[in-house]
Design an enzyme around this catalytic site. Structure first.
Site, PDB file in Angstrom:
ATOM      1  N   ARG A 134      48.804  41.045  34.006  1.00 23.96           N
ATOM      2  CA  ARG A 134      47.626  40.668  34.792  1.00 23.96           C
ATOM      3  C   ARG A 134      48.005  39.634  35.851  1.00 23.96           C
ATOM      4  O   ARG A 134      48.712  38.670  35.558  1.00 23.96           O
ATOM      5  CB  ARG A 134      46.570  40.088  33.863  1.00 23.96           C
ATOM      6  N   ILE A 135      47.545  39.841  37.055  1.00 27.34           N
ATOM      7  CA  ILE A 135      47.837  38.916  38.147  1.00 27.34           C
ATOM      8  C   ILE A 135      46.647  37.974  38.304  1.00 27.34           C
ATOM      9  O   ILE A 135      45.551  38.387  38.668  1.00 27.34           O
ATOM     10  CB  ILE A 135      48.118  39.671  39.455  1.00 27.34           C
ATOM     11  N   GLY A 167      57.507  34.308  37.917  1.00 26.55           N
ATOM     12  CA  GLY A 167      58.300  33.435  38.774  1.00 26.55           C
ATOM     13  C   GLY A 167      59.792  33.708  38.727  1.00 26.55           C
ATOM     14  O   GLY A 167      60.516  33.381  39.670  1.00 26.55           O
ATOM     15  N   GLU A 168      60.275  34.285  37.631  1.00 22.05           N
ATOM     16  CA  GLU A 168      61.714  34.533  37.474  1.00 22.05           C
ATOM     17  C   GLU A 168      62.096  35.957  37.856  1.00 22.05           C
ATOM     18  O   GLU A 168      63.086  36.190  38.549  1.00 22.05           O
ATOM     19  CB  GLU A 168      62.147  34.269  36.020  1.00 22.05           C
ATOM     20  N   GLY A 221      55.598  24.308  42.911  1.00 21.33           N
ATOM     21  CA  GLY A 221      55.351  25.144  44.081  1.00 21.33           C
ATOM     22  C   GLY A 221      54.671  26.461  43.812  1.00 21.33           C
ATOM     23  O   GLY A 221      54.044  27.017  44.721  1.00 21.33           O
ATOM     24  N   PRO A 233      46.462  36.729  43.334  1.00 17.70           N
ATOM     25  CA  PRO A 233      47.273  37.616  44.183  1.00 17.70           C
ATOM     26  C   PRO A 233      47.997  36.900  45.312  1.00 17.70           C
ATOM     27  O   PRO A 233      49.138  37.246  45.623  1.00 17.70           O
ATOM     28  CB  PRO A 233      46.233  38.602  44.731  1.00 17.70           C
ATOM     29  N   LYS A 234      47.370  35.901  45.934  1.00 21.43           N
ATOM     30  CA  LYS A 234      48.046  35.167  47.006  1.00 21.43           C
ATOM     31  C   LYS A 234      49.285  34.451  46.486  1.00 21.43           C
ATOM     32  O   LYS A 234      50.354  34.480  47.101  1.00 21.43           O
ATOM     33  CB  LYS A 234      47.094  34.146  47.630  1.00 21.43           C
ATOM     34  N   GLY A 284      61.848  23.166  42.921  1.00 21.63           N
ATOM     35  CA  GLY A 284      62.754  22.843  41.821  1.00 21.63           C
ATOM     36  C   GLY A 284      63.717  23.972  41.503  1.00 21.63           C
ATOM     37  O   GLY A 284      64.904  23.756  41.365  1.00 21.63           O
ATOM     38  N   PHE A 285      63.182  25.183  41.313  1.00 17.53           N
ATOM     39  CA  PHE A 285      63.986  26.381  41.001  1.00 17.53           C
ATOM     40  C   PHE A 285      64.779  26.230  39.704  1.00 17.53           C
ATOM     41  O   PHE A 285      65.711  26.986  39.455  1.00 17.53           O
ATOM     42  CB  PHE A 285      64.936  26.725  42.152  1.00 17.53           C
TER      43      PHE A 285
END
Length: 730
Positions: free
Chosen positions: A620-621, A696-697, A460, A624-625, A232-233
């Site tokens: 915090r992640i 994500g951004e 995604g 990780p993948k 989508g983005f």
């Protein structure tokens, strides 16, 4: 209560929906097997502005398989009641088939409904539309801008005059389109006065509310479904006209209707990152301490809606600057409305600001990283709020070490590899991740498995997986015993799936719901005389792999399954919520330092990216993948913005000349170099339960500037237009 063991969060797990996707079993919007579905194809306006004078549908209606041709002359009038809380930008909606006005090239002027897609496509080609055409205004440089949005602190003009070093720079940024793999599509089905829509959307509830407003339906009469989104983005962050057209066609024909936009229609049927003209004037002392910055920003919008994005924010807080003035003007054009695209506002502003900082560093003979360090603020100077966390300096340190920045020759055009000029560049990035209200529901069943639901999306980044990780740890279950469901307006409402908001917002609601269920079970156990945990302090009990036990004594406990069976409980359930950051008064941003190495053909001007590194301060992640995939995707998107992507408009009639992947260039495997991503360990607990910032951004912010700065280091040529082309370097 004791902290829950964290077995899933932070682990490099594969996607829970990965097998469905690679085997083709994931069902996207256009793939729903609707009983009796018919097909719709939109007829697009061939002028950029004017009025429809006639529509001849006779040939189309005679074509075998065509059921109806719907247009403004025969379409039912829709109420379009006010929906100020929906995902409609400020202004008035495009009211499809409600009048004869044409506001942009490609606007829907009719729709052909037929029993097969081929019949609908041919029928659409037979519709003859005549117009009273007017000259459209589509050129950002020539149109009249609206009133500006302003920001100021200090006296920028005086600060600039008193600065020992002054730069006056103008940048031009091309329009970009999203181009996700899955085209936008809608299937609409009416059951009496109730409407079900399968739609490609990043905001289930926004699309739900917009449809209800357009057709004046009660909220419980509309259902929106989208379990999978093929990219989508940002293009799915609002309800577009084709969704309304599909629902309207289904009402008129009394048949379920499928409407899929062609790749060409994606260029005017949905939005885009707007083009910018951005003038930046910078002033500093001889040591590079910024004194003043004046930003004059023009961006395109449509004539019927005003679209804005956060293009001013970075210029207000990224660097310590006592005197700042900004004017952000939208320029109404005869185009469809823009929409947010990955890193919205910040990605555009970062190219300007970070390119200018590189120019200033070169002017002063200062290393670009050192210049940025000298202008590191101690607080957000636009709000006087402390930063929740800000580890940008650490990003510089790690990035410089891992990328080999010390091997960079600061003298442009000084490093060669045969016929190729080699350059290194870097840029800082910042983004303000969203934290929006959200709800979720969790149910623990008697068999020891759990189902968690929320009306969010997954375009995604891996929402299915990351939310399952969060739920599993909060409930004390394994990943395989938790099912996370999304993409249905019948589930608890959530915020848009964009703006780096999903993990902090939906994730916090999921944690709240799952924590409530776990505590219900613990209370049940300590009150149950037959439980091994009877009378134990509830605060001393944790759950691991579906087994409740005393924190430091795993043998002292029992399973969820045995507890619920003994108490004749078929399930435990709770609704969780997240109300946003609340009273938190800190400046909450994610940061990055992006490094690029490019090679430029000395004779031909061709640019090739050799390697890139992103270092991120994103809290915090959770996965990780997934985080690494996010960084790779953002960097690849930034390569496209920097070197390839450019929407071309014929200003005579508003037609998009390169509306297709044959002519609108996006990065392919051959364009993607060695990429590394490093996430700093840590948490940011400002206003969310997970310690995340959203990533994500921010992963796309600064990428184009890092590449542009590397091109300058390689060639000595400063390009202030995007994309950077071979012609600009010759």
């Amino acid at each position: 209560m004791s902290p829950q063991p964290q077995a899933a969060v932070g682990a490099p797990l594969s996607r829970v929906d990965g097998r469905l996707k690679v085997t083709g079993k994931a069902e996207y919007a256009s793939e729903h097997d609707g009983n009796g579905v018919v097909h719709a194809v939109i007829v697009d306006a061939s002028i950029g502005r004017g009025r429809i004078t006639s529509i001849d549908t006779r040939a189309a209606e005679k074509h075998a398989g065509v059921l109806r041709v719907i247009h403004h002359g025969n379409a039912p009038k829709l109420p379009y009641r006010d929906n100020s809380g929906s995902n409609n930008p400020a202004g008035r909606r495009l009211r499809v088939f409600q009048d004869d006005r044409v506001l942009f090239h490609g606007q829907p002027v009719a729709v052909v409904v037929a029993t097969t897609l081929e019949a609908a496509q041919h029928g659409a080609s037979l519709v003859k539309v005549r117009y009273d055409a007017e000259q459209p205004s589509t050129d950002l440089a020539e149109a009249e801008p609206g009133e500006p949005t302003r920001y100021a602190r200090g006296d920028a003009e005086a600060g600039l005059r008193s600065s020992a070093v002054r730069l006056d720079l103008t940048y031009e940024l091309a329009r970009n389109h999203h181009n996700p793999m899955e085209p936008h599509a809608t299937i609409a089905r009416w059951d009496g006065d109730r409407l079900t829509v399968w739609d490609k959307t990043q905001w289930v509830m926004g699309t739900h509310d917009e449809i209800a407003a357009v057709f004046d339906l009660p909220a419980d009469a509309v259902r929106v479904i989208n379990p999978f989104v093929g990219g989508g983005f940002g293009s799915g962050l609002r309800c577009w006209p084709h969704t309304i057209v599909a629902a309207l066609a289904a009402r008129v024909t009394r048949r379920p209707v499928k409407l899929v936009l062609s790749r060409k229609q994606m260029y005017f049927g949905t939005g885009f990152r707007p083009a910018y003209e951005y003038r930046l004037r910078l002033g500093s002392d001889r040591r590079g301490r910024l004194n003043a910055a004046i930003h004059d920003i023009d961006a395109e919008t449509s004539s019927y809606e005003t679209f804005t994005e956060a293009v001013m924010s970075a210029g207000q807080m990224l660097y310590s600057t006592p005197h700042v003035r900004q004017a952000y003007r939208t320029v109404p054009l005869d185009v469809n409305t823009p929409i947010w695209m990955r890193g919205p506002g910040f990605a555009s502003a970062s190219f300007v600001i970070e390119s200018a900082m590189d120019e200033l560093a070169h002017e002063l003979g200062v290393d670009p990283i050192e210049l940025r360090r000298r202008n590191e603020p101690s607080e957000d100077e636009s709000t006087s709020e402390p930063f929740s966390t800000r580890r940008l300096s650490e990003c510089y340190t790690v990035g410089a070490r891992e990328f080999g920045w010390d091997r960079r020759n600061p003298r442009p055009r000084s490093t060669r590899d045969g016929d190729w000029l080699i350059g290194l560049g870097m840029a800082a990035g910042v983004y303000d991740p969203g934290r929006f209200p959200a709800q979720a529901r969790a149910r623990l069943d008697a068999d020891g498995t759990a189902v968690v639901e929320a009306a969010t999306s997954d375009m995604g980044p891996g929402t299915y997986t990351s939310q399952t990780q969060v739920a599993a740890d909060s409930l004390g279950l394994t990943m395989r015993t938790v099912t996370f469901r999304l993409g249905d307006s019948l589930y608890p409402p959530t915020s848009p799936h964009g703006g780096s908001a999903t993990m902090a917002s939906v994730g916090s609601a999921v944690v709240d719901a799952c924590n409530q269920v776990r505590r219900q079970a613990i209370r049940l156990a300590v009150a149950d005389r037959e439980s091994p945990l009877y009378g134990v302090n509830a605060d001393d009990i944790v759950v691991r792999s579906g087994r409740l036990h005393v924190k430091n004594n795993p043998a002292h406990g029992e399973t969820y399954k045995s507890l619920l069976a003994r108490n004749n409980r078929s399930y435990l359930e709770a609704n969780g919520s997240y109300n946003g950051p609340g009273s938190d008064r800190s400046a909450y941003f994610a940061y990055n330092a992006t490094f690029a190495e490019v090679a430029v053909d000395a004779d031909l001007g061709l640019v090739r990216v050799r390697r890139m590194l992103g270092v991120y301060d994103a809290g915090r992640i959770i996965s990780p993948k997934l985080a690494e995939s996010q960084a790779f995707g953002g960097i690849v998107g930034g390569i496209g913005t920097a070197l390839l992507e450019h929407t071309v408009t014929d200003h005579r009639d508003g037609r998009i000349v390169n509306a297709g992947l044959a002519d609108y260039l996006v990065p392919v495997n051959a364009d993607v170099p060695e990429i590394r991503a490093i996430y700093l360990d840590g948490e940011d607990n400002a206003g969310n339960l997970l310690g995340v910032k959203g990533l994500g951004e921010v992963v796309q912010v600064g990428v184009a500037a890092a590449i542009g700065n590397a091109v300058f280091n390689a060639t000595g040529r400063r390009v202030r237009q995007l994309p950077i082309t071979a012609e600009a370097l010759l």
